[in-house]
Motif scaffolding. Structure first.
Motif, PDB file in Angstrom:
ATOM      1  N   ALA A  12       0.815  -1.297  -0.067  1.00 25.77           N
ATOM      2  CA  ALA A  12      -0.003   0.084   0.081  1.00 25.77           C
ATOM      3  C   ALA A  12       0.924   1.211   0.004  1.00 25.77           C
ATOM      4  N   GLN A  15       2.086   2.136  -3.342  1.00 25.68           N
ATOM      5  CA  GLN A  15       0.749   2.182  -4.643  1.00 25.68           C
ATOM      6  C   GLN A  15       0.957   3.517  -5.203  1.00 25.68           C
ATOM      7  N   SER A  30      -0.515  -4.417  -5.592  1.00 21.89           N
ATOM      8  CA  SER A  30      -0.865  -3.941  -4.171  1.00 21.89           C
ATOM      9  C   SER A  30      -0.799  -4.842  -3.105  1.00 21.89           C
ATOM     10  N   ILE A  50      -9.567  -3.796  -4.132  1.00 23.81           N
ATOM     11  CA  ILE A  50      -8.709  -4.234  -5.186  1.00 23.81           C
ATOM     12  C   ILE A  50      -9.031  -5.284  -5.685  1.00 23.81           C
TER      13      ILE A  50
END
Length: 291
Positions: A12, A15, A30, A50
């Motif tokens: 994260a 990203q 991710s 996601i």
């Protein structure tokens, strides 16, 4: 993987950086991980934000989505789409071990489609889960945030998709294999137009970029979308221009240049023909409606 062991890596924090660097592919990693599940271990009902692919390495379990229940075994995989309610659970007697890859990006659904996956086809079978495991291990080994590790993670993610897409292609009939590349050519055409919209695009340039004959490109474009590449190019430019006119106060001459017209008068004529209003009239009408 050791018994009841979970190895989980969340990217994260990477990203934003990877999204910026991976615009050329339109997809970025991710999260990834591997899990030896205890008996009846479950997730949900719930949603994810996601895309995630789970590959079953051993054992079995169930996946519930869209009112359907799927019973999955070694070698199967299941796909989670963002914001879709799901539930999955390990079997009581033979709980599954799985690995997963989570990803995002504007090309995510396109790549899934190449692999035979869509919102109505969320499960499949992978004939080489050991290879997928090696890809996930490459991702976790490259978890430290560096430029070279970023490329390693991206390469491993693309290897996962390359394997799934190749397997799906091999399963198609001869007739389907002939039709299959059409979707790739169309997608690459759309990408080219969107990326080069401010340039003086010729359809021949697109055909050369893709590596096919111009007449063949026109033929498959009409067959797939019902319009020619030139018509799509004009439509895209006019829609893009209409958004710029509505959302900004940039001068019309600058907008014309932004959508590939270096002559504002030519742009205005094409815009009026397409939108039934001049650029100035369009801006006034939509500014009034917003107020």
């Amino acid at each position: 993987m050791a018994d009841n062991q979970e190895i989980f890596t969340n990217f994260a924090g990477f990203q934003c950086l990877e999204h910026l660097h991976n615009n050329s592919t339109g997809i970025y990693l991710s999260t990834c991980g591997m899990q030896n599940c205890p008996s009846e271990y479950s997730y949900g009902p719930g949603t994810r934000d996601i895309y995630i692919i789970h590959f079953v390495c051993e054992g079995k379990g169930t996946y519930q989505v869209n009112g359907m229940t799927y019973h999955l075994h070694k070698g199967d995989f299941f796909v989670i789409y963002p914001d879709t309610e799901i539930f999955y659970q390990a079997d009581k007697k033979e709980p599954w071990d799985y690995i997963w890859v989570g990803f995002q990006g504007i090309k995510a659904e396109t790549y899934l489609g190449y692999a035979g996956v869509d919102r109505n086809n969320l499960i499949g079978h992978c004939y080489n889960t050991s290879y997928m495991l090696s890809c996930v291990q490459q991702m976790t080994f490259a978890r430290v945030l560096t430029h070279y590790n970023e490329l390693r993670r991206q390469a491993a993610l693309l290897q996962v998709f390359a394997a799934l897409i190749e397997q799906h292609h091999e399963q198609l009939s001869e007739e389907e294999q002939v039709e299959y590349p059409h979707h790739i050519y169309i997608d690459r055409t759309l990408d080219y137009v969107q990326t080069h919209v401010s340039e003086n695009i010729r359809i021949q340039d697109i055909a050369n970029y893709i590596g096919i004959d111009r007449s063949y490109l026109t033929s498959i474009f009409k067959k797939s979308l019902g319009i020619s590449p030139q018509e799509y190019l004009v439509n895209y430019r006019m829609e893009y221009a209409s958004e710029l006119l509505k959302e900004s106060d940039v001068k019309i001459a600058a907008i014309a240049h932004e959508v590939g017209y270096h002559d504002p008068l030519t742009f205005s004529k094409v815009f009026k023909k397409h939108m039934k209003l001049s650029p100035t009239q369009w801006r006034l009408a939509h500014t009034d409606s917003q107020e």
